[in-house]
Design a protein around this motif. Structure first.
Motif, short mmCIF file in Angstrom:
data_model
loop_
_atom_site.label_atom_id
_atom_site.label_comp_id
_atom_site.label_asym_id
_atom_site.label_seq_id
_atom_site.Cartn_x
_atom_site.Cartn_y
_atom_site.Cartn_z
N ASP A 238 0.81 -1.25 0.09
CA ASP A 238 0.00 0.04 0.06
C ASP A 238 0.88 1.43 -0.43
O ASP A 238 1.81 1.30 0.91
N GLY A 239 0.68 2.19 -0.83
CA GLY A 239 1.29 3.39 -0.86
C GLY A 239 2.55 3.55 -2.31
O GLY A 239 2.96 4.00 -2.53
N SER A 240 2.36 2.27 -3.18
CA SER A 240 2.59 2.14 -4.63
C SER A 240 1.89 1.50 -5.13
O SER A 240 1.79 0.48 -4.97
N SER A 241 2.33 1.88 -6.68
CA SER A 241 1.11 1.53 -7.52
C SER A 241 2.09 0.36 -8.34
O SER A 241 3.21 1.36 -8.37
N ILE A 242 1.86 -1.36 -8.81
CA ILE A 242 2.38 -1.59 -9.71
C ILE A 242 3.01 -1.12 -10.95
O ILE A 242 4.12 -1.16 -11.59
N ASP A 243 2.33 0.29 -10.84
CA ASP A 243 2.40 0.84 -12.76
C ASP A 243 2.61 1.91 -12.59
O ASP A 243 3.53 2.58 -13.13
N SER A 244 3.12 1.74 -11.29
CA SER A 244 4.29 3.28 -11.43
C SER A 244 5.96 3.82 -11.05
O SER A 244 6.21 4.65 -11.58
N HIS A 245 5.46 2.22 -12.14
CA HIS A 245 7.85 2.33 -11.76
C HIS A 245 7.53 1.37 -13.19
O HIS A 245 8.25 0.61 -13.47
N GLY A 246 6.77 2.19 -14.37
CA GLY A 246 6.66 1.39 -15.99
C GLY A 246 5.83 0.66 -16.12
O GLY A 246 4.52 -0.08 -14.78
N ASP A 247 5.91 -0.04 -17.27
CA ASP A 247 5.14 -0.92 -17.60
C ASP A 247 5.28 -2.66 -17.11
O ASP A 247 6.03 -2.99 -17.24
N ALA A 248 4.59 -2.82 -15.93
CA ALA A 248 4.48 -4.67 -15.45
C ALA A 248 4.48 -5.20 -16.26
O ALA A 248 5.26 -6.33 -16.14
N HIS A 249 4.34 -5.51 -17.97
CA HIS A 249 4.30 -6.42 -18.24
C HIS A 249 5.97 -6.52 -19.59
O HIS A 249 5.54 -7.82 -20.59
N ALA A 250 6.35 -5.13 -19.43
CA ALA A 250 7.60 -4.96 -20.30
C ALA A 250 8.72 -6.57 -19.71
O ALA A 250 8.70 -7.14 -18.69
N ASN A 251 9.27 -6.47 -20.57
CA ASN A 251 10.46 -7.54 -19.89
C ASN A 251 11.36 -6.62 -19.35
O ASN A 251 11.67 -8.44 -18.41
N ASP A 252 11.48 -5.78 -18.69
CA ASP A 252 11.86 -5.71 -17.16
C ASP A 252 10.65 -5.13 -16.03
O ASP A 252 10.67 -4.79 -15.08
N GLY A 253 9.86 -5.74 -15.99
CA GLY A 253 8.51 -4.61 -15.39
C GLY A 253 8.28 -6.07 -14.85
O GLY A 253 8.71 -7.54 -14.00
N PHE A 254 7.81 -5.97 -13.29
CA PHE A 254 7.18 -7.23 -12.46
C PHE A 254 6.68 -8.07 -12.59
O PHE A 254 6.52 -8.58 -11.73
N CYS A 255 5.78 -7.54 -13.09
CA CYS A 255 4.87 -9.30 -14.14
C CYS A 255 5.87 -10.22 -14.59
O CYS A 255 5.75 -11.56 -14.60
N THR A 256 6.88 -9.73 -14.98
CA THR A 256 8.16 -10.79 -16.22
C THR A 256 9.65 -10.77 -14.93
O THR A 256 10.50 -11.83 -15.09
N THR A 257 9.36 -10.39 -13.57
CA THR A 257 10.70 -10.16 -13.03
C THR A 257 10.89 -9.91 -11.55
O THR A 257 10.22 -8.95 -11.21
N ILE A 258 11.95 -10.31 -11.18
CA ILE A 258 11.45 -10.20 -9.52
C ILE A 258 12.96 -9.12 -9.86
O ILE A 258 14.21 -8.70 -10.36
N ARG A 259 12.63 -7.94 -8.49
CA ARG A 259 13.36 -6.51 -9.22
C ARG A 259 13.69 -5.94 -7.31
O ARG A 259 13.37 -6.77 -6.83
N LYS A 260 14.86 -5.50 -7.33
CA LYS A 260 15.73 -4.85 -6.19
C LYS A 260 15.00 -3.29 -5.95
O LYS A 260 14.87 -2.88 -6.82
N ALA A 261 14.44 -3.06 -4.39
CA ALA A 261 13.54 -2.18 -4.61
C ALA A 261 14.37 -1.71 -3.13
O ALA A 261 14.26 -2.46 -2.28
N GLU A 262 14.88 -0.35 -2.57
CA GLU A 262 14.42 0.12 -1.53
C GLU A 262 13.33 0.42 -0.67
O GLU A 262 13.11 1.71 -1.42
N ILE A 263 12.68 0.27 0.29
CA ILE A 263 11.81 1.04 0.44
C ILE A 263 11.91 1.81 2.20
O ILE A 263 12.42 0.97 2.98
N VAL A 264 11.24 2.28 2.45
CA VAL A 264 10.91 3.02 3.87
C VAL A 264 9.55 2.72 4.55
O VAL A 264 8.29 2.98 3.47
N GLY A 265 9.01 1.48 5.44
CA GLY A 265 7.59 2.13 5.77
C GLY A 265 7.02 0.42 6.80
O GLY A 265 8.35 0.34 7.26
N LYS A 266 5.71 0.21 7.45
CA LYS A 266 6.29 -0.93 7.70
C LYS A 266 4.36 -1.86 6.80
O LYS A 266 4.52 -1.59 7.19
#
Length: 107
Positions: free
Chosen positions: A62-90
């Motif tokens: 919650d607080g960020s969406s899958i499409d806020s970081h590019g096309d989720a279905h692109a070759n490097d998108g979240f639906c096709t690959t696992i990426r690293k992210a720096e997050i803050v939250g709980k």
């Protein structure tokens, strides 16, 4: 006089202690895996939704969406690959509430 000094000192120590309890500890940034919860992490849901894996457990975000970081279905998108992210939250109610989400460059 000694009693007055003692009571004043006790009051100051108590006041300082109460202020320390009022300070909320800010969550620290952490590096996690980020991807589509259903497509990459095998989570049950209703469509493609951003998720993170923290300490081996996956949470929808919650607080960020899958499409806020590019096309989720692109070759490097979240639906096709696992990426690293720096997050803050709980984690709240088995979901990760982010206050900051920064996708890290692919290596």
């Amino acid at each position: 006089m000694k009693k007055l000094l003692y009571l004043t000192l006790l009051f100051v120590v108590t006041l300082a202690s109460a202020q320390d309890k009022d300070k909320k500890e800010e969550p620290k940034p952490q590096i996690v895996e980020a991807a589509c919860g259903q497509c990459q992490f095998g989570m049950e849901g209703h469509g493609c939704e951003l998720a993170v894996r923290v300490d081996g457990k996956s949470y929808f975000v919650d607080g960020s969406s899958i499409d806020s970081h590019g096309d989720a279905h692109a070759n490097d998108g979240f639906c096709t690959t696992i990426r690293k992210a720096e997050i803050v939250g709980k984690i709240v109610d088995n979901r990760f509430k982010v206050t900051s989400f920064k996708l890290l460059p692919k290596k």
